[in-house]
Design a protein around this motif. Structure first.
Motif, short mmCIF file in Angstrom:
data_model
loop_
_atom_site.label_atom_id
_atom_site.label_comp_id
_atom_site.label_asym_id
_atom_site.label_seq_id
_atom_site.Cartn_x
_atom_site.Cartn_y
_atom_site.Cartn_z
N GLY A 68 0.78 -1.23 0.00
CA GLY A 68 0.00 0.00 0.00
C GLY A 68 0.81 1.27 0.00
N LEU A 69 2.14 1.17 -0.18
CA LEU A 69 3.00 2.33 -0.05
C LEU A 69 3.12 3.15 -1.33
CD1 LEU A 69 5.81 0.65 2.07
CD2 LEU A 69 3.98 2.16 2.87
N ASP A 70 2.41 2.76 -2.39
CA ASP A 70 2.41 3.56 -3.62
C ASP A 70 1.27 4.56 -3.65
OD1 ASP A 70 0.48 1.58 -3.79
OD2 ASP A 70 0.78 1.24 -5.94
N ARG A 71 0.36 4.49 -2.67
CA ARG A 71 -0.76 5.41 -2.63
C ARG A 71 -0.29 6.79 -2.17
NH1 ARG A 71 -5.51 2.52 0.68
NH2 ARG A 71 -6.31 4.67 0.45
N PRO A 72 -0.76 7.87 -2.79
CA PRO A 72 -0.28 9.21 -2.44
C PRO A 72 -0.43 9.56 -0.97
CG PRO A 72 -1.51 9.27 -4.50
CD PRO A 72 -1.69 7.89 -3.95
N ASP A 73 -1.54 9.15 -0.35
CA ASP A 73 -1.74 9.48 1.06
C ASP A 73 -1.04 8.49 1.99
OD1 ASP A 73 -3.46 7.56 0.10
OD2 ASP A 73 -5.13 8.11 1.40
N TYR A 74 -0.35 7.50 1.41
CA TYR A 74 0.40 6.53 2.20
C TYR A 74 1.91 6.66 1.93
CZ TYR A 74 -3.89 3.97 3.42
OH TYR A 74 -5.13 3.61 3.91
N GLY A 75 2.31 7.72 1.26
CA GLY A 75 3.73 7.96 0.99
C GLY A 75 4.10 7.95 -0.46
N GLY A 76 3.25 7.42 -1.33
CA GLY A 76 3.56 7.38 -2.74
C GLY A 76 3.76 8.76 -3.32
N GLY A 77 4.86 8.95 -4.06
CA GLY A 77 5.16 10.24 -4.67
C GLY A 77 5.81 11.24 -3.74
N GLN A 78 6.07 10.84 -2.48
CA GLN A 78 6.62 11.78 -1.50
C GLN A 78 8.08 11.43 -1.20
OE1 GLN A 78 4.06 12.74 1.87
NE2 GLN A 78 2.39 11.59 0.93
N PRO A 79 9.01 12.27 -1.60
CA PRO A 79 10.42 11.99 -1.32
C PRO A 79 10.74 12.17 0.15
CG PRO A 79 10.19 14.15 -2.34
CD PRO A 79 8.83 13.52 -2.36
N ASP A 95 -4.45 -6.56 7.31
CA ASP A 95 -4.54 -6.90 5.90
C ASP A 95 -3.16 -7.02 5.25
OD1 ASP A 95 -3.75 -4.27 5.93
OD2 ASP A 95 -5.34 -3.53 4.61
N GLY A 96 -2.10 -6.80 6.03
CA GLY A 96 -0.74 -6.91 5.50
C GLY A 96 -0.20 -5.61 4.94
N GLY A 97 -1.06 -4.62 4.74
CA GLY A 97 -0.62 -3.34 4.20
C GLY A 97 -0.38 -2.31 5.30
N PHE A 98 0.26 -1.22 4.91
CA PHE A 98 0.55 -0.14 5.85
C PHE A 98 -0.51 0.94 5.75
CE2 PHE A 98 4.58 -2.27 5.73
CZ PHE A 98 5.09 -2.11 7.02
N HIS A 99 -0.81 1.55 6.89
CA HIS A 99 -1.84 2.57 6.95
C HIS A 99 -1.33 3.73 7.81
CE1 HIS A 99 -4.76 -0.30 5.27
NE2 HIS A 99 -4.12 -1.19 6.01
N PRO A 100 -1.61 4.98 7.41
CA PRO A 100 -1.13 6.13 8.18
C PRO A 100 -1.85 6.28 9.51
CG PRO A 100 -2.50 6.85 6.35
CD PRO A 100 -2.32 5.38 6.18
N VAL A 101 -1.11 6.76 10.49
CA VAL A 101 -1.64 7.04 11.82
C VAL A 101 -1.72 8.56 11.97
CG1 VAL A 101 -1.22 6.82 14.30
CG2 VAL A 101 -0.65 4.93 12.76
N THR A 102 -2.77 9.04 12.58
CA THR A 102 -2.90 10.47 12.80
C THR A 102 -1.84 10.95 13.79
OG1 THR A 102 -5.28 10.38 12.40
CG2 THR A 102 -4.44 12.32 13.55
N THR A 103 -1.08 11.95 13.39
CA THR A 103 -0.05 12.53 14.24
C THR A 103 -0.20 14.05 14.24
OG1 THR A 103 1.55 12.74 12.42
CG2 THR A 103 1.56 10.67 13.66
N PRO A 104 0.44 14.74 15.17
CA PRO A 104 0.45 16.20 15.09
C PRO A 104 1.03 16.65 13.75
CG PRO A 104 1.30 15.47 17.21
CD PRO A 104 1.15 14.24 16.37
#
Length: 672
Positions: free
Chosen positions: A351-362, A394-403
């Motif tokens: 799931g790390l290619d999704r934009p809101d999961y890090g995809g496209g973010q250097p 589900d085996g994929g990574f998901h973002p956690v809400t942080t400050p």
């Protein structure tokens, strides 16, 4: 926001917080306005320079009783706070509840405290004529000065003023709950809260120099003789040195087959398939060990736009995968766990290619295998808008809400955000230290939330220019994980924070600017690797300087503990009785990402280490994990291997034993 404030931070239960007392809307509006003014006008705890001459243990000695209380009611109209006494850690105190009348100069307490808030009170000064005086800490850097109405009514208190945050914060400015823990430990005689550094590094060797700035460096055993060797990368090539007797190092770049590499920026090392042959990861290219040298392998697909690459067990199967930060986001190349088989790209499956999961973010990325104590893998991506990602069922990574944070590059493009995940805020749980241009953030999981506690750790909140990435190691061999941050910029000093315990950190160079040699530390490093090079149980440092020089710093902190006289500082005397365990993990599977824990006979966790190589920015640390145990007794050393296998061993600590023992932990033979 800071721990223990009434703004939803720290140990104030949300349900209780919003079930306090019903108030008219007009009163609530006034309360919110006053709370806003408190956070705008009160000097932040960032000014809380540690005062070594006035610490919690000193306040304990100055007062007849020390209490822990929990707020049970707040009445702004009557300007009263009621609190229940939950513990008397020092002295005697008969009442079970106290009523606090709040004066005008301290009325911020009526708006910043809520039901459930922890208070620590030092009651009844021993000084003649001041027996009615008391001092209360309410968290968020807030100290309240007051008195008992009269000695015959010890349950009737007055808070008359707020303590000066610049001076009172030097006593303590973190979580009131953590201060309560310290008070309990002082009563039990197991406290350790040093206010002065007891650490010393010396420049032992300058191994070599590049014509351009150094990048990632590593302390690894390149020749299999059991001693840590050194390897360094740069924009002008790679060099390797083998350790010989008396801390001499011989250049072995050509002999190891690495002389033809023209440039590299990251390095890591692992046995990737259990074959017994170690492999180097150099800028996303796998170099497999042959009988005498390293040879490039075609097992890894190309990684475009690479920033740095390292080994991490991202899928929790026990085998080191390749985790890379790139110009287009994170990449994960899964280890097939078969000799000579190719690694496969698992980025999308995780799931790390999704934009809101890090995809496209250097950004630089780091991993830890046991974030939650149950083997849950976590990643931290130091992008402009950083992300903390946890692996789900589900085996994929998901973002956690942080400050909300920002890790923006410097004006010249210099990166930042190379975080470390370790037992920093407390031993029992992991937290994330994030370097940023101009300062840091400390992300702490708290009641199913993640909060930034950086302003409540004493000297962590002070300004730090151009910090690139951070590693966590016990640099002064006292049992706590400290922080070393590489600036990544020429002529900008690296920064060290010593972990005092109980959520408090100090900058040792403020008290002694000779702790680190100016060469390397003072001029700014890009690469930093940690490991016990000379085998004494204290962690040494290899620095890859922005000036191209590669320097070995030997840790001489243990020498400060010998031949102590009666005038020695209390906590230095305590740590002098500590004994060191150097723990070796045997076997390739599950070692990278393993978690080490030491518990006492009461089940208290006294030490923890994560075995992850500190590889976020292209450097790599290895060798035995060094653990300092300060108290004598019987302990259980437990290893949770990265795939969930468990090993345990009983260890006895006695001050009459040799200073350092080497312990081997083997993976259970029945583990999958």
């Amino acid at each position: 926001m800071y721990p223990d404030s009434n703004a939803g931070v720290g140990h104030c239960p949300t349900k209780e917080l919003f079930m306090t007392v019903r108030r008219p809307i007009r009163a609530m509006a006034a309360r919110l306005l006053a709370l806003l003014l408190v956070f705008v006008t009160v000097t932040p705890p960032g000014f809380a320079v540690i005062n070594p001459f006035d610490q919690p243990i000193d306040q304990t000695k100055k007062h007849h009783a020390v209490l822990t209380l929990r707020v049970t009611a707040v009445d702004p109209k009557e300007k009263q706070i009621t609190a229940r006494v939950t513990a008397v850690t020092t002295g005697a105190f008969a009442p079970t509840d106290v009523r606090i009348q709040v004066g005008d100069a301290a009325d911020q307490a009526l708006f910043s405290l809520g039901v459930g808030q922890i208070l620590v009170a030092f009651v009844g000064k021993k000084r003649k004529g001041h027996e009615e005086e008391l001092l209360c800490y309410a968290g968020a850097g807030n100290w309240y000065l007051g008195r008992m109405s009269e000695l015959s009514k010890p349950d009737q208190w007055q808070w008359n003023e707020i303590g000066d945050p610049n001076s009172m914060g030097g006593i303590f400015n973190g979580s009131a709950t953590r201060l309560a823990e310290l008070m309990a430990d002082i009563a039990a005689g197991r406290d350790f809260f040093p206010a002065k550094p007891a650490m010393q590094f010396r420049l032992a060797r300058e191994l070599g120099a590049f014509t351009k700035a150094s990048r990632g460096v590593a302390l690894v055993d390149l020749d299999g003789d059991g001693r840590l060797d050194a390897i360094a990368t740069s924009e002008s090539g790679v060099r390797a040195w083998l350790q010989r007797d008396d801390l001499a190092f011989a250049d072995a770049t050509a002999a190891l087959g690495l002389a033809g590499i023209t440039a590299a920026s990251s390095v890591a090392m692992a046995d990737v398939d259990g074959s017994g042959r170690t492999a180097l990861l150099l800028d996303g290219v796998l170099w497999q060990r042959s009988a005498t040298a390293f040879m490039p392998s075609a097992r890894l697909p190309p990684i475009a736009g690479l920033l740095s690459a390292t080994f991490a067990d991202v899928d929790s199967d026990g085998w080191p995968d390749v985790l890379a930060g790139t110009a287009t986001g994170p990449r994960v190349l899964r280890n097939p766990a078969k000799a000579d088989a190719p690694f496969t790209d698992a980025t999308s499956r995780l799931g790390l290619d999704r934009p809101d999961y890090g995809g496209g973010q250097p950004g630089m990325i780091t991993a830890v295998q046991d974030w939650d104590g149950h083997g849950g893998c976590a990643l931290f991506l130091g992008a402009r808008r950083p992300l903390l990602l946890l692996r789900g069922k589900d085996g994929g990574f998901h973002p956690v809400t942080t400050p909300e944070l920002e890790c923006a590059p410097a004006d010249d493009g210099g990166r930042t955000g190379g975080a470390v995940i370790g037992p920093l805020w407390q031993t029992a749980a992991l937290s994330v230290l994030v370097p940023r241009h101009g300062g840091f953030s400390l992300l702490v999981p708290e009641q199913k939330r993640v909060l930034d506690y950086i302003g409540a750790c004493n000297e962590t909140s002070e300004y730090s220019s151009r910090q690139l990435w951070t590693l966590a190691e016990d640099l002064d061999a006292d049992g706590n994980s400290d922080i070393y941050t590489a600036s990544g910029a020429a002529d900008v000093s690296d920064v060290c924070h010593l972990n005092r315990g109980y959520g408090s950190f100090m900058r040792p160079m403020k008290q002694d600017d000779q702790i680190f040699p100016a060469a390397g530390h003072g001029g700014g490093s890009w690469g930093v690797a940690a490991g016990d090079v000379n085998g004494d149980g204290a962690v040494d440092l290899l620095l890859g300087g922005t000036d191209g020089h590669v320097r070995l710093l030997i840790n001489e902190s243990l020498k400060l503990r010998t031949n102590l006289d009666e005038s020695a500082v209390l906590y230095l005397t305590k740590v002098a009785k500590a004994r060191l365990l150097a723990v070796d993990l045997v076997g390739a599977r599950g070692a990278i990402g393993a978690s080490l824990r030491v518990t006492d006979q009461q089940g208290r966790l006294v030490a923890r280490r994560e075995c992850g190589g500190n590889g976020v920015a292209g450097s790599w640390s290895s060798g035995p994990s060094c653990l300092a145990i300060r108290e004598a007794g019987a302990y259980t050393l437990t290893v949770r291997w990265s795939d969930g296998a468990i090993s345990a061993k009983t260890v006895t600590i006695d001050s009459d034993q040799v200073l350092m023992r080497r312990i081997t932990m083997e993976r259970p033979p029945t583990a999958r």
